[in-house]
Scaffold this motif. Structure first.
Motif, mmCIF file in Angstrom:
data_model
loop_
_atom_site.group_PDB
_atom_site.id
_atom_site.type_symbol
_atom_site.label_atom_id
_atom_site.label_comp_id
_atom_site.label_asym_id
_atom_site.label_seq_id
_atom_site.Cartn_x
_atom_site.Cartn_y
_atom_site.Cartn_z
ATOM 1 N N ALA A 115 -10.279 -29.412 -26.778
ATOM 2 C CA ALA A 115 -12.294 -29.209 -26.853
ATOM 3 C C ALA A 115 -12.617 -29.394 -25.361
ATOM 4 O O ALA A 115 -13.350 -28.305 -25.030
ATOM 5 C CB ALA A 115 -12.909 -30.388 -27.586
ATOM 6 N N THR A 178 -18.549 -30.146 -40.795
ATOM 7 C CA THR A 178 -18.752 -28.311 -40.723
ATOM 8 C C THR A 178 -18.468 -28.464 -42.079
ATOM 9 O O THR A 178 -18.542 -27.076 -42.386
ATOM 10 C CB THR A 178 -17.939 -27.603 -39.581
ATOM 11 N N GLU A 241 -12.441 -33.886 -36.938
ATOM 12 C CA GLU A 241 -13.787 -32.972 -35.691
ATOM 13 C C GLU A 241 -13.225 -33.806 -34.440
ATOM 14 O O GLU A 241 -13.873 -35.389 -34.684
ATOM 15 C CB GLU A 241 -15.172 -32.551 -37.118
ATOM 16 N N VAL A 243 -15.845 -33.635 -31.163
ATOM 17 C CA VAL A 243 -17.102 -32.930 -30.390
ATOM 18 C C VAL A 243 -17.010 -33.727 -28.979
ATOM 19 O O VAL A 243 -16.767 -35.181 -29.107
ATOM 20 C CB VAL A 243 -17.997 -33.758 -31.397
ATOM 21 N N SER A 250 -21.759 -28.500 -25.798
ATOM 22 C CA SER A 250 -20.941 -29.273 -26.738
ATOM 23 C C SER A 250 -19.625 -28.564 -27.245
ATOM 24 O O SER A 250 -20.124 -27.402 -26.889
ATOM 25 C CB SER A 250 -21.493 -29.831 -27.602
ATOM 26 N N ARG A 251 -18.583 -29.043 -27.329
ATOM 27 C CA ARG A 251 -17.343 -28.055 -27.946
ATOM 28 C C ARG A 251 -16.670 -29.063 -28.626
ATOM 29 O O ARG A 251 -16.706 -30.409 -29.163
ATOM 30 C CB ARG A 251 -16.455 -27.799 -26.198
ATOM 31 N N ARG A 252 -16.092 -28.382 -30.309
ATOM 32 C CA ARG A 252 -15.963 -28.829 -31.482
ATOM 33 C C ARG A 252 -14.693 -28.362 -31.151
ATOM 34 O O ARG A 252 -14.164 -26.556 -30.909
ATOM 35 C CB ARG A 252 -16.441 -28.845 -32.203
ATOM 36 N N THR A 254 -11.078 -28.844 -33.810
ATOM 37 C CA THR A 254 -10.926 -29.697 -35.595
ATOM 38 C C THR A 254 -8.887 -29.100 -36.148
ATOM 39 O O THR A 254 -8.631 -28.688 -35.958
ATOM 40 C CB THR A 254 -11.611 -28.721 -36.805
#
Length: 314
Positions: A115, A178, A241, A243, A250-252, A254
């Motif tokens: 991320a 999500t 997840e 983040v 903000s980056r995610r 999974t």
């Protein structure tokens, strides 16, 4: 590849998955006792994957034997205190040492690194676990008891750039996964709150676990996971997840799959294969996220292991 991999704890649930994965990858496992035949087994091995918990009792002896044998050491511990001790005690080791290459520790570390996209600083990192259920193995129960005793029953949070110990019950809230909002227990701090800060300058790590899984973990039910397929996996599913928040962005990333014990095997075996091939094989202690390209590593595991959602801005 014909390398031999010593596996202390091969008879346990995670150990059996690791042995099967080694066979699948064309490596030769050497199941061994956690204490009495370590030197003999490790001197015949090219690396060691320690699956023998509680790791508070096994990590140091197996690391010492790996140093004597001159081979890489990897383990699958979720014992936060053990991971902390490993980083503190073996920074200058003459062999590669990779602790917590497992669902708790390695996976969150790799997702956070993915991320961040090459950045090594963050104001905050959130690690959120959604488990459909959690029937812990006897090993999980035993290691959890050891960890709780070591910290006097207090809970742990990572804030202000360090681990802090707090009294009282962890907060309960809702987290917007999500896959849909779910009830969670906050401050569910696991080994990734040690592996991530080992190579990322982060002020705060926020952690969550779905409430149903925490309640399962605390239930008085010693039955453990039940296999439902030919590979021995349980019906448990997971969604993780991570983040990261850096400079207002903000980056995610999974990951999702089946059985938190089973998925540990491809994670740690992939790490061992890469180190034996020379990738990420620097000596001393370093986490999976520090040693490997996270996108390539997680992407290489394929659908048999987990579904990796590559990093996106959110």
């Amino acid at each position: 590849m014909s390398e031999h991999i010593a596996v202390p704890g091969a008879a346990g649930r995670t150990g059996r998955f690791v042995v099967a994965e080694l066979h699948r990858r064309g490596l030769t496992p050497i199941p061994c006792d956690r204490t009495t035949d370590l030197d003999r087994a490790l001197h015949r091995a090219d690396a060691v994957i320690n699956c023998a918990g509680p790791f508070a009792a096994t990590a140091e002896p197996v690391i010492a034997a790996a140093v004597r044998a001159g081979i890489p050491y990897l383990d699958v511990t979720a014992e936060l205190e053990v991971v902390t001790d490993t980083f503190a005690n073996h920074a200058g080791a003459a062999i590669p040492i990779v602790p917590a290459v497992a669902f708790y520790g390695g996976l969150g570390d790799l997702l956070a690194t993915a991320a961040l996209g090459g950045v090594r600083t963050a104001e905050e990192i959130v690690v959120a676990y959604a488990l459909s259920s959690w029937r812990p193995t006897p090993g999980t129960r035993a290691t959890g008891q050891v960890s709780a005793q070591r910290r006097g029953g207090r809970r742990i949070v990572y804030e202000g750039g360090r681990l802090r110990y707090l009294d009282g019950a962890a907060p309960r809230t809702t987290y917007p996964f999500t896959i849909g909002a779910q009830a969670v227990v906050g401050e569910f701090t696991m080994a990734d709150s040690v592996t991530i800060p080992s190579h990322v300058d982060v002020a705060r790590i926020e952690t969550y676990m779905t409430s149903n899984a925490v309640d399962d973990l605390r239930a008085d039910d010693p039955s453990g996971p039940v296999a439902v397929d030919a590979a021995g996996r349980s019906a448990q599913t997971f969604h993780v997840e991570v983040v990261t928040r850096t400079g207002g962005v903000s980056r995610r990333a999974t990951a999702a799959g089946r059985d938190i014990y089973a998925v540990t095997a491809p994670l740690v075996v992939e790490a061992a294969v890469r180190i034996l091939a020379g990738e990420g094989a620097t000596t001393g202690v370093a986490s999976a996220g520090a040693r490997f390209d996270p996108d390539d590593f997680l992407g290489s595991l394929g659908p048999h292991a987990l579904a990796f959602g590559r990093a996106e801005t959110v």
